[in-house]
Scaffold this motif. Sequence first.
Motif, PDB file in Angstrom:
ATOM      1  N   LYS A  40       1.097  -1.023  -0.044  1.00  0.00           N
ATOM      2  CA  LYS A  40      -0.125  -0.152  -0.184  1.00  0.00           C
ATOM      3  C   LYS A  40       1.115   1.263  -0.094  1.00  0.00           C
ATOM      4  O   LYS A  40       1.702   2.046   0.551  1.00  0.00           O
ATOM      5  CB  LYS A  40      -0.707   0.104   1.006  1.00  0.00           C
ATOM      6  N   ASP A  41       0.265   2.295  -0.551  1.00  0.00           N
ATOM      7  CA  ASP A  41       1.304   3.132  -0.879  1.00  0.00           C
ATOM      8  C   ASP A  41       0.544   4.711   0.710  1.00  0.00           C
ATOM      9  O   ASP A  41       0.071   3.649   1.136  1.00  0.00           O
ATOM     10  CB  ASP A  41       1.015   4.519  -1.880  1.00  0.00           C
ATOM     11  N   GLN A  42       0.720   5.494   0.597  1.00  0.00           N
ATOM     12  CA  GLN A  42       0.585   6.561   1.725  1.00  0.00           C
ATOM     13  C   GLN A  42      -0.603   7.035   1.929  1.00  0.00           C
ATOM     14  O   GLN A  42      -1.437   7.570   3.068  1.00  0.00           O
ATOM     15  CB  GLN A  42       1.851   7.455   1.833  1.00  0.00           C
ATOM     16  N   ASN A  43      -1.276   6.854   0.886  1.00  0.00           N
ATOM     17  CA  ASN A  43      -2.925   6.949   0.671  1.00  0.00           C
ATOM     18  C   ASN A  43      -3.480   5.305   0.785  1.00  0.00           C
ATOM     19  O   ASN A  43      -4.975   5.776   0.598  1.00  0.00           O
ATOM     20  CB  ASN A  43      -3.351   7.870  -0.428  1.00  0.00           C
ATOM     21  N   GLY A  44      -3.240   4.488   1.382  1.00  0.00           N
ATOM     22  CA  GLY A  44      -4.261   3.371   1.567  1.00  0.00           C
ATOM     23  C   GLY A  44      -4.361   2.202  -0.129  1.00  0.00           C
ATOM     24  O   GLY A  44      -4.791   2.033   0.460  1.00  0.00           O
TER      25      GLY A  44
END
Length: 778
Positions: free
Chosen positions: A515-519
């Motif tokens: 997952k990235d920082q934005n989910g």
Amino acid sequence: METNKKTNTFQYPLREELAKYEYRFTDPNGKLSDASLHKEYQKLSLSGTDKSHQNPITPTTTTTPVVGVTSNGGTAVSSNTQRENSRKRNAGDDDMYDQKSLVSSGYDDDTSDTDNQSQVSSTAMVTSHYRTNGLVQPPSKRRLTSSNDSSVTSMVPVPSYQMESPGSISTAPVNNHPITTNFDQHSSRHPRTPNAINSPSHTPISDIEEDPIQQLPLPSPSASPIQSDTEMDHDRIMNKSTTIETVESIMSNEPTTQSELMDLITNLSGFLSPKNQNNLVFKLLQNTNRSTLSTFNGLIFNSLKRDLVSNVPLEVTMKILSYLDYKSLLSLAQVCKKWFEIINNPDIWIKLLKQDKLVTDEKVIKYELANCQNLMKEWCTLPGMNPAQILYKKRKMIVNRWMDPNYKPNRISVSGHANKVVTCLQHDDEKIVTGVDDKCILIYSTQTGQLMRVLEGHEGGVWALKYTGNTLVTGSTDRTVRVWNMNTGKCTHIFRGHTSTIRCLDIIHPTVIGKDQNGEDIVFPEYPLLVTGSRDHNIHVWKLPVVDDISFTQEPFDEEYENPYLIAVLSGHTQSVRSISGYGNIIISGSYDSTVRVWDLLDNGRCRHVLQGHQDRVYSTALDFHSKTCFSGSMDSNINIWNFETGELIKVLVGHSSLVGLLDLVDGVLVSAAADATLRIWNPKTGALLSKLKGHGAAITCFEHDGLRVVSGSEKMLKLWDVEKGKFARDLLSDVTGGIWQVRFDYKRCVAAVQRVINEDEGETFIEILDFSQPLIK
């Protein structure tokens, strides 16, 4: 007499039993109308203290005279009340009635009676009016209205908190008429003390236990609105009058037949309190013989059974059923139609498919259920079954066929490879693709074994092969990698760059790696990648050109120095790269330099770790991306478990006594095959040895497993093993006279490349197809 007594004791086993608390006779002097008002008392106990209830029902009795003030200042008693009192005196309970009325007023008999005896205190009479059998009921709030020219009487509202203490006289002016207290002359002539239940500090426990009505809390007098009291009192009085009239009506008809007597008993039993109804049943059972009691026992036993499957929320039911195996579920489905409908839920069987490792890929399940016409036609024998359950039935039956030594699968033997060695093999429902050491790739029909295509182009033997969809990739001793369109049999791309034999390859498909920082999901790679390992010590990463079904007529792509498909060259190994395992952005490579290397494609293919721990060549690798672990098998006879994130050596699996040339990790089961003629099943998380499979007479040359079964080949042997039991199941082929070069299987078929020896100098290689999936309904 003694004989009769014994006979009676035998016939009436409950005759000497004593009534217990739940069905003991209670409140013998309770009025029949009290039982009919029991539900109303329960409503009061729940709503009496809740001011949000605007119209609480306050039950009253009609056994107390209604007293009012006349226009001349005297008192008046309704004629109905006088008749009721007369009836009670004739019945012999006048004394008890007077006593209850006296005690209800809150006074004792020592109170002075010097006032006008024709006037009765409204406080005492209203309190007496709302006490029945020792139960205090809240007085209704009715306004006293009178006129000089009217003799109509009305009740005086006297809340319970206005009552004086015993021994005092309470007066309250109503419309300028003082209200004084007066007692019944009969009561004054016979002084008595109040009942203990009326004492503020003495409450008999026995009375509270025996009379359930007395236990009910009563509402506050302020809980009932004044404006609707008149209508409510009228309804309550009429309700009780109707009850008494009903009892009298029932009693007026003298029964003359068995049926009329039964009706009388049945009708009157409804006026008993619940505990006394139980006592009536107990009395009847005491006079019942053993045979009849046995009949009642069966009836009661069946009526007390509860459906634990369907009487709980569906989520709980599904959770309970998830712990059962398929045999238990099928047995439960035969209990009743309701259970059949619950167990016929597709979600149960889809979960069971994954749990039993019959189908672990969600995409495969969706595909099978989306095209279920043939499934239902060939495997469904009962109407009304859901496709998921039929899919489970099909897969389970096929697994059982594999494990049954007496079951003979449909067998097809295909020749055509002469005496060549089959170096690699892959198959599906439509085709079987084989690579041999004579430059050719052969494609056969899985259904019939017929040769469909021969792919020619390589100038050396093919030692690595893999396909996805219609795109086939092969690596050869001619140092090239070729991409083929299997529908047309044409080579579409030739990749050059390696300087020695391509010994291994893998295809990495786009997948979610985190997952990235934005989910949001991180998907890598963006497109399929081809990874090739060579004896030149290097690993090349290519963008895989996915071919379409259009016939390719042009010359194949062939650029060595400016190849747009080449993404990276991973250098670092000092000897031949023997094994490659890739997933997402991670590539694990094993080499003859005794090391395992971890490569990160997100970091431009940088080597993150050099895993050192083996004492000899590494021949096999396996990767578990989600647990961040990888496995390597070596000529030093050991299997190492590594954390590829940190480079730490987690554990060394010791047990094999020779080269561990093959590793395979599927559905949480790690299987190793070695040159010591044994296979071992391991727990990949703990490294525990689960089973040791012995039975081969020579080095294991090939094997595959799916978490349920292991198929392994060696000289003259092709064996099947049960993973769960860790035991030998059967020999799949009994007429093999040479080596087993390659073996692959799916849930339906086993495909093996075997050698049959004709004489010492001659032999022939065959492709053996064993089909276990014959339909149940042909």
